[in-house]
Design a protein around this motif. Structure first.
Motif, PDB file in Angstrom:
ATOM      1  N   UNK A 142       0.833  -1.196   0.000  1.00  0.00           N
ATOM      2  CA  UNK A 142       0.000   0.000   0.000  1.00  0.00           C
ATOM      3  C   UNK A 142       0.875   1.257   0.000  1.00  0.00           C
ATOM      4  N   UNK A 143       1.883   1.286   0.879  1.00  0.00           N
ATOM      5  CA  UNK A 143       2.780   2.445   0.938  1.00  0.00           C
ATOM      6  C   UNK A 143       3.546   2.592  -0.375  1.00  0.00           C
ATOM      7  N   UNK A 144       3.968   1.475  -0.934  1.00  0.00           N
ATOM      8  CA  UNK A 144       4.697   1.521  -2.195  1.00  0.00           C
ATOM      9  C   UNK A 144       3.853   2.050  -3.332  1.00  0.00           C
ATOM     10  N   UNK A 145       2.561   1.690  -3.336  1.00  0.00           N
ATOM     11  CA  UNK A 145       1.672   2.187  -4.387  1.00  0.00           C
ATOM     12  C   UNK A 145       1.497   3.704  -4.278  1.00  0.00           C
ATOM     13  N   UNK A 146       1.305   4.207  -3.052  1.00  0.00           N
ATOM     14  CA  UNK A 146       1.177   5.658  -2.864  1.00  0.00           C
ATOM     15  C   UNK A 146       2.458   6.351  -3.317  1.00  0.00           C
ATOM     16  N   UNK A 147       3.589   5.791  -2.939  1.00  0.00           N
ATOM     17  CA  UNK A 147       4.879   6.368  -3.312  1.00  0.00           C
ATOM     18  C   UNK A 147       5.027   6.421  -4.832  1.00  0.00           C
ATOM     19  N   UNK A 148       4.686   5.342  -5.518  1.00  0.00           N
ATOM     20  CA  UNK A 148       4.780   5.297  -6.979  1.00  0.00           C
ATOM     21  C   UNK A 148       3.798   6.275  -7.630  1.00  0.00           C
ATOM     22  N   UNK A 149       2.587   6.331  -7.095  1.00  0.00           N
ATOM     23  CA  UNK A 149       1.574   7.247  -7.635  1.00  0.00           C
ATOM     24  C   UNK A 149       2.061   8.697  -7.537  1.00  0.00           C
ATOM     25  N   UNK A 150       2.624   9.047  -6.402  1.00  0.00           N
ATOM     26  CA  UNK A 150       3.047  10.424  -6.172  1.00  0.00           C
ATOM     27  C   UNK A 150       4.241  10.836  -7.037  1.00  0.00           C
ATOM     28  N   UNK A 151       5.017   9.865  -7.503  1.00  0.00           N
ATOM     29  CA  UNK A 151       6.174  10.202  -8.342  1.00  0.00           C
ATOM     30  C   UNK A 151       5.745  10.813  -9.679  1.00  0.00           C
ATOM     31  N   UNK A 152       4.582  10.445 -10.194  1.00  0.00           N
ATOM     32  CA  UNK A 152       4.150  10.926 -11.517  1.00  0.00           C
ATOM     33  C   UNK A 152       2.897  11.794 -11.469  1.00  0.00           C
ATOM     34  N   UNK A 153       2.194  11.796 -10.331  1.00  0.00           N
ATOM     35  CA  UNK A 153       0.939  12.554 -10.242  1.00  0.00           C
ATOM     36  C   UNK A 153       1.211  14.047 -10.131  1.00  0.00           C
ATOM     37  N   UNK A 154       0.359  14.893 -10.743  1.00  0.00           N
ATOM     38  CA  UNK A 154       0.478  16.338 -10.520  1.00  0.00           C
ATOM     39  C   UNK A 154       0.200  16.662  -9.058  1.00  0.00           C
ATOM     40  N   UNK A 155       0.655  17.813  -8.615  1.00  0.00           N
ATOM     41  CA  UNK A 155       0.577  18.170  -7.198  1.00  0.00           C
ATOM     42  C   UNK A 155      -0.833  18.039  -6.637  1.00  0.00           C
ATOM     43  N   UNK A 156      -1.838  18.463  -7.413  1.00  0.00           N
ATOM     44  CA  UNK A 156      -3.217  18.466  -6.907  1.00  0.00           C
ATOM     45  C   UNK A 156      -3.815  17.060  -6.803  1.00  0.00           C
ATOM     46  N   UNK A 157      -3.127  16.056  -7.365  1.00  0.00           N
ATOM     47  CA  UNK A 157      -3.644  14.691  -7.310  1.00  0.00           C
ATOM     48  C   UNK A 157      -2.785  13.760  -6.458  1.00  0.00           C
ATOM     49  N   UNK A 158      -1.764  14.308  -5.819  1.00  0.00           N
ATOM     50  CA  UNK A 158      -0.933  13.469  -4.960  1.00  0.00           C
ATOM     51  C   UNK A 158      -1.735  12.975  -3.752  1.00  0.00           C
ATOM     52  N   UNK A 159      -1.371  11.787  -3.289  1.00  0.00           N
ATOM     53  CA  UNK A 159      -2.089  11.139  -2.188  1.00  0.00           C
ATOM     54  C   UNK A 159      -1.282  11.263  -0.907  1.00  0.00           C
ATOM     55  N   UNK A 160      -1.947  11.650   0.170  1.00  0.00           N
ATOM     56  CA  UNK A 160      -1.310  11.764   1.477  1.00  0.00           C
ATOM     57  C   UNK A 160      -1.782  10.643   2.401  1.00  0.00           C
ATOM     58  N   UNK A 161      -0.912  10.317   3.363  1.00  0.00           N
ATOM     59  CA  UNK A 161      -1.132   9.191   4.269  1.00  0.00           C
ATOM     60  C   UNK A 161      -1.240   9.712   5.698  1.00  0.00           C
ATOM     61  N   UNK A 162      -2.342   9.410   6.358  1.00  0.00           N
ATOM     62  CA  UNK A 162      -2.615   9.932   7.700  1.00  0.00           C
ATOM     63  C   UNK A 162      -2.932   8.793   8.678  1.00  0.00           C
ATOM     64  N   UNK A 163      -2.835   9.099   9.964  1.00  0.00           N
ATOM     65  CA  UNK A 163      -3.355   8.239  11.021  1.00  0.00           C
ATOM     66  C   UNK A 163      -4.340   9.044  11.850  1.00  0.00           C
TER      67      UNK A 163
END
Length: 433
Positions: A142-163
């Motif tokens: 899951x963390x790896x997918x978010x990391x990969x997504x954020x490498x190519x996503x524009x700023x407004x579509x980047x995903x953040x991870x919260x607790x």
């Protein structure tokens, strides 16, 4: 005298044998009753098959801003993998920009900094979680997918991870201290005088020290002022102040602990959703145990009950269940873990054996006929599994009081995902293997 003793001995032996037979009879009756219930619940319901759907963002209303995915058990690979399946669907198809987990805000904020920068290996990042149930291959994926997504996503579509939890406040110590010193909110001596002994080993927490910490944390907040939500460190600082303060309140409050914790978690989810409304899409996926996300809770006012009240139809809860699970579970009151097998007795989970991949979803508002037998069934109380992070053999004797919740699925959730079988997680060691 000797005869009297012999008679007393015979009486005691008979009494002991009688008690043994009585206990055996009760156990046989209880286990027999459980087996009969399982056989009855396992019967095929052909009409369910026409209503089976796959997990898809296309079934989630566009107005939803908080989508909750539950876990019937914590220690199962399939339920952990489900988190990524849901997040990916909602990010790719509905533009969601955040995932929030039943874990401490501070440790997730630390992980999120790596996910935004692209640094760090997911298998090592999972070791930052306080709960070992997240030290898994599935969470790393899951963390790896978010990391990969954020490498190519524009700023407004980047995903953040919260607790949104607050049970391990010590994970916020280093960041809070660094931020406070960097922004002149406290000296190192002032900070350590209040927080070092209660947020680092050997933890001298007491109602008195917790009360002092609350006053100090409130002072830091007042000095920091309102946070700029686009300043990641500033918003993390305020949220970590909040969650550490919540942990301290658990020492000073006389309120029932489950009620207090779930109310705090609900407030944290609302705060995260507000952050995302300012810097992202305003839409978040949250993940927690079924007992926390359900819209109805007969025992106490849970997080899901509060979110349903506060967000209305903008809150959507997907519960989960499984017919049979081999669960990696912690022994109650001990550090050791074991693999234990449980059966839910849920007739709808039993039908998953007929579904593709042995899993399916029922979207309750989308059932084809509101007057059908299935529509009536999902409104009828039935046994559903809610297995926590703690095992004792007494659960075998009292399943209906420990891990088989009785409730109407459509009253508790907006939809449910059912698995036929689930398997135990494997906890990675510190090297990521």
């Amino acid at each position: 005298m000797l005869n009297i003793l012999k008679k007393m001995l015979k009486f005691c032996v008979r009494l002991l044998l009688g008690l043994i037979l009585l206990v055996l009879g009760i156990l046989l009756f209880r286990f027999g009753k459980q087996k009969i219930e399982e056989v009855q619940a396992h019967r095929a319901l052909p009409e369910v098959r026409a209503e089976m759907q796959s997990l898809s963002a296309n079934h989630i209303p566009a107005n939803v801003s908080v989508l909750a995915i539950g876990e019937a058990v914590h220690g199962s690979r399939e339920f952990q993998a489900l988190k990524l399946s849901v997040l990916r669907e909602m990010v790719e198809k509905q533009g969601y920009t955040a995932f929030a987990l039943e874990a401490d805000y501070s440790e997730c904020a630390d992980i999120n900094r790596y996910l935004q920068s692209g640094e760090g290996k997911p298998e090592e990042l999972v070791q930052k979680f306080s709960f070992p149930i997240y030290h898994t291959k599935e969470m790393a994926e899951l963390l790896g997918w978010i990391q990969d997504w954020n490498r190519t996503a524009p700023e407004e579509k980047k995903v953040r991870f919260y607790g949104f939890d607050m049970q391990n406040p010590e994970t916020g110590y280093a960041f809070l201290k660094q931020y406070s010193l960097a922004h002149g909110l406290a000296t190192e001596a002032e900070f350590d005088a209040v927080l070092k002994n209660i947020l680092t080993p050997p933890y001298s927490l007491s109602p008195e020290s917790a009360g002092q910490a609350i006053v100090f944390l409130d002072g830091l907040r007042a000095k920091a002022g309102d946070a700029d939500m686009r300043d990641a460190d500033a918003r993390d600082f305020r949220m970590e102040l909040t969650t550490v303060r919540q942990a301290m309140e658990s020492w000073t409050s006389t309120e029932e602990s489950n009620t207090l914790r779930d109310r705090d978690m609900a407030e944290n989810v609302e705060a995260i959703r507000k952050i995302e409304a300012e810097i992202g899409s305003g839409k978040i996926v949250i993940s927690a145990h079924d007992g926390h996300i359900e819209r109805v809770n007969p025992i106490y006012t849970s997080m899901g009950v509060l979110l349903a009240q506060n967000f209305g139809n903008d809150y959507y809860a997907i519960g989960t269940d499984v017919w049979k699970v081999r669960d990696n579970i912690k022994s109650m009151g001990e550090a050791k873990r074991s693999i234990q097998t449980f059966v839910s007795c849920d007739p709808l989970a039993a039908q998953a054996r007929f579904a593709a991949g042995q899993q399916y979803v029922l979207y309750f508002s989308a059932l084809s006929d509101e007057e059908s037998r299935i529509a009536a069934l999902v409104r009828t109380p039935m046994r559903m599994m809610q297995l926590g992070e703690g095992y004792t053999f007494l659960m075998r004797l009292l399943p209906d009081r420990s891990y088989r919740l009785k409730g109407a699925p459509a009253a508790y959730y907006d939809a449910m995902l059912f698995l036929y079988e689930a398997h135990p997680i494997e906890i990675l060691n510190g090297s990521g293997s």
